[in-house]
Structures are given as structure tokens and as C-alpha cells.
Scaffold this active site. Sequence first.
Site, PDB file in Angstrom:
ATOM      1  CE1 TYR A 108      -2.388   3.257   2.574  1.00 32.63           C
ATOM      2  CE2 TYR A 108      -3.674   2.567   0.666  1.00 32.63           C
ATOM      3  CZ  TYR A 108      -3.436   3.466   1.700  1.00 32.63           C
ATOM      4  OH  TYR A 108      -4.252   4.561   1.837  1.00 32.63           O
ATOM      5  CG  ASP A 125       5.918   3.528   0.511  1.00 34.27           C
ATOM      6  OD1 ASP A 125       4.714   3.376   0.184  1.00 34.27           O
ATOM      7  OD2 ASP A 125       6.259   4.133   1.540  1.00 34.27           O
ATOM      8  CE  LYS A 136       2.530   4.874   7.981  1.00 30.77           C
ATOM      9  NZ  LYS A 136       1.146   4.878   8.493  1.00 30.77           N
TER      10      LYS A 136
HETATM   11  C1  LIG Z   1       3.967   2.032   3.231  1.00 30.42           C
HETATM   12  C2  LIG Z   1       2.963   3.154   3.210  1.00 30.42           C
HETATM   13  N1  LIG Z   1       3.052   4.085   2.230  1.00 30.42           N
HETATM   14  C3  LIG Z   1       2.167   5.115   2.183  1.00 30.42           C
HETATM   15  C4  LIG Z   1       1.151   5.227   3.112  1.00 30.42           C
HETATM   16  C5  LIG Z   1       0.195   6.399   3.010  1.00 30.42           C
HETATM   17  O1  LIG Z   1       0.550   7.367   3.978  1.00 30.42           O
HETATM   18  P1  LIG Z   1      -0.577   8.432   4.450  1.00 30.42           P
HETATM   19  O2  LIG Z   1      -1.085   9.127   3.180  1.00 30.42           O
HETATM   20  O3  LIG Z   1      -1.652   7.641   5.144  1.00 30.42           O
HETATM   21  O4  LIG Z   1       0.200   9.370   5.383  1.00 30.42           O
HETATM   22  C6  LIG Z   1       1.034   4.286   4.157  1.00 30.42           C
HETATM   23  C7  LIG Z   1      -0.097   4.426   5.156  1.00 30.42           C
HETATM   24  N2  LIG Z   1      -0.183   3.395   6.126  1.00 30.42           N
HETATM   25  C8  LIG Z   1      -1.522   3.137   6.665  1.00 30.42           C
HETATM   26  C9  LIG Z   1      -1.439   1.982   7.648  1.00 30.42           C
HETATM   27  N3  LIG Z   1      -0.840   0.821   7.128  1.00 30.42           N
HETATM   28  C10 LIG Z   1      -2.091   4.340   7.310  1.00 30.42           C
HETATM   29  C11 LIG Z   1      -3.286   4.106   8.185  1.00 30.42           C
HETATM   30  C12 LIG Z   1      -4.555   4.600   7.532  1.00 30.42           C
HETATM   31  O5  LIG Z   1      -4.702   4.402   6.316  1.00 30.42           O
HETATM   32  O6  LIG Z   1      -5.373   5.183   8.288  1.00 30.42           O
HETATM   33  C13 LIG Z   1       1.948   3.237   4.190  1.00 30.42           C
HETATM   34  O7  LIG Z   1       1.870   2.276   5.150  1.00 30.42           O
END
Ligand SMILES: Cc1ncc(COP(=O)(O)O)c(CN[C@@H](CN)CCC(=O)O)c1O
Length: 421
Positions: free
Chosen positions: A142, A236, A264
Site C-alpha cells: 500500500y 516506500d 509518519k
Molecule cells: C507504506 C505506506 N506508504 C504510504 C502510506 C500512506 O501514507 P498516508 O497518506 O496515510 O500518510 C502508508 C499508510 N499506512 C496506513 C497503515 N498501514 C495508514 C493508516 C490509515 O490508512 O489510516 C503506508 O503504510
Amino acid sequence: MTLSADLFAKAQTLIPGGVNSPVRACRSVGCDPLFIASAAGSKMTTVEGREMLDYVMSWGPMLLGHKDPDVTAAIRAAVEAGVSYGAPCPGEVALAEAVVDAVPGIDMVRMVNSGTEATMSAVRLARGYTGKSMIVKFEGCYHGHSDAFLAAAGSGLATFCIPGTPGVPADTVRHTLLAPYNDLDAVKALFETRPDIAAVIVEPVAGNMGLVLPKPGFLEGLRELTAAHGALLIFDEVITGFRLAYGGAQSVFGIDPDLTCLGKIIGGGLPVGAYGGKRHIMERIAPCGDVYQAGTLSGNPLAMAAGLATLTKLKASDYDALAQRTKALAEEMAAILRDKGAPVTLTRVASLFTLFFCDGPVTNFDEAKKGDAARYASFYNQMREAGVILAPSAYECAFTSFAHSEDDYARTLDAVRGVKF
Ligand SMILES: Cc1ncc(COP(=O)(O)O)c(CN[C@@H](CN)CCC(=O)O)c1O
């Protein structure tokens, strides 16, 4: 009705699903979310006043623990100087310097406001730099919710079993190629059939199908294939950056990606994402280059202060000790659950782990999906009843932090011992 239930009922009339990010609705574990009033260290306190031990830690940012005193002080000081300028500020230079100093593959970095923005921008840059259109991603990984990635994302979409999503034009994901994680032959085959691959984007350790580790040679193979075919390798590291080690996964595995995406932890809990990489590539980004990307609140002074305070403290932190304590906790949790007759495959690295309720190995999304979701939901709910918050999805990780104590780990194991299947 509890206060959380009242709030959730009202929230659902105002906000889609009552939440501002789908996984928080706890739908895949069959319960309603707890509303949080405050957090400190390894714990969060619900609006009912119940203190809960937290292993979600805001999905990764809180590696120092909630409300770290140094990070809080830095934010407080920054607030006194105003909250947003829309003009360059010293904090942007300081955080950029800390990121460049820490991450081997980053010579130059652009701050954005989320991991999604970081990966979306990195892919645009890769396409602009190479003049090619196709990107390769891995099933179960993701990279945020920008259109190009919602072809078979892990995280939220996997939890909701939506392969892709309405609203993404078919021809958008036509430029996205999929391969199973850890399957180098599949990537090789894509490169042999497609001369127009701009980039391969990969989570160097996958955290969105549960935690899945790269097989030996997988990342090295991606580096060789992309270099041989004039494509960029994008790491990523939104989860792994500053978590696997201060230099991220790339410093652990010794791989030199062309671009790296962060998020994060680098915001210390405030909204920050970043993408960076080799100078000759990054200089294609506006205004010094012709690939456009922008953001009103990018480099926000409060977020820069929180991020810098976080990285400064992490630089002096003992990652090995945290990894050892996390290992001990996760292995004991798995052993207790196996003694209850549950098949458990534990995957773990640094301060991350996942307990898959299935026989292993778990090396890709198809194998991760063999996990017993109903058993995970039961485990989640029983642990929450016992005062321990795990990820409300079988396709996420558990996150420890430098704030988790031996007492916390003992309390967690007591809760696991009380679980009944
Ligand atoms: C590897 C990786 N790359 C990009 C993203 C996206 O980041 P954000 O746009 O949510 O800040 C994420 C976002 N992670 C999720 C949880 N696995 C965020 C939690 C959510 O979607 O509320 C990620 O894990």
C-alpha cells in the site's frame, strides 16, 4: 450507551463511516471504535477515562511514544512563533538536513503532508525523469490512496476486500503493473515485455498485508533489474523509514534506491511526508526543474519542529535494544497462542510484528490472506477488552515504541494468556 458509542453515532451522521480514515472504523474486526481523549507514552486514554496499552501508535509515527516531552516542548515553542507562513523557514532546512544526513539514498528532499503525497509525487517524478509511463507495484503493498496505486492495494483496501475502487478511471491503472511480492521472476517478465516501465515502487519490508519480509536477494534483484532497464527504484519507507534503523530499511539491507518516500515518524505525529533521492533526479522538481509538485502546508513550521525533535532524539536511541524487547514480546505472544491450539506465523523486524493466524510461510499477499480473519477479530476484541489496543485489521502491523516498558510487555502477555478461542 458509552460516550464513544454516542460520539460514533453522531460522527456517522457527519463523517463517512464516522471516521477520517477507513481502518479506524474497526469494521473488519466487528466492533465500533473507541474514541480517544488523550495519549502519553505507550498508552491512550479513552473518552470514558480507560487507559489502554497501545500497539498501533498512530500507525507508526509515535516511535518515541505518545506526547514525548521533547517533541511536545518543540511544538509548544514553535506555536509561539506562529503556525504557518507560506514562506521558507529555518525548520525546513534543519529537517531536510537531518533527513539527508540519515538516509543513505537521499541527497535532496522535498517535504509534503502525507505518505500518499510523497509516493504520488515520487511516481510523477520518475515518469517525468524517465519519459516512461508504466509503474510496477506489488500485490499487498500500500502506497497511499492516489489513483495509480489503487489497483490492488494492501492496507485498507485489502481489509475491505476491494480490488481497486470505484472512482479510479480504468485507463489510470492501465499504467500500473502488478507482481506478487518477493517474486523476482514476475518482475523480470514484466521488464521483458514492457520497455516503458518508469519505476518499480516497493515497501522494502511490507507492512500493509501484515508484516512481510523481503526474501534474500529480492531487493537486490529489483535494484539490478531497474538499473538494467533504465527504470527507477522507489523505496516506500513511510513505515520503515527511521523505524527499522535510523537510516531506514535501505541502511539495513544495503540497497541504494533512486528515490525514497517517507512519512509518519518524520512528522513526530504532525502531518509530514517527504520524497527524496539522487540530486540529479530531484533537481527535475519545480521550481528548479520541470516536474510540478506543490503544497500549501508543505514544510509547516510546527510539523518541521516536531519532526526535527523526533529525529534528534531517535538518532541517540538504542534501536537494537528495542528490537530485542520487541522480539521477546512477539515470540512469547506467538508461543502462548500456539499453546491454545491456534496456528500462528510470526513475522517480525525491529519494532514491528504481525501474528498471522495460519501456517506459514507468509511471503506474499496470497499467503497473508490465508490468515484466519475471524480468529484475528476475536483476538483483537479480547485483547481490547483486556486493555490492549492492537491494529483493528489482520493486514496491519503491531508497533512498539521506546516508551513501552517491561511492565507493559508483562501486562500484554497476561492479556494474551487470558484469550480464549
Ligand atoms: C507504506 C505506506 N506508504 C504510504 C502510506 C500512506 O501514507 P498516508 O497518506 O496515510 O500518510 C502508508 C499508510 N499506512 C496506513 C497503515 N498501514 C495508514 C493508516 C490509515 O490508512 O489510516 C503506508 O503504510
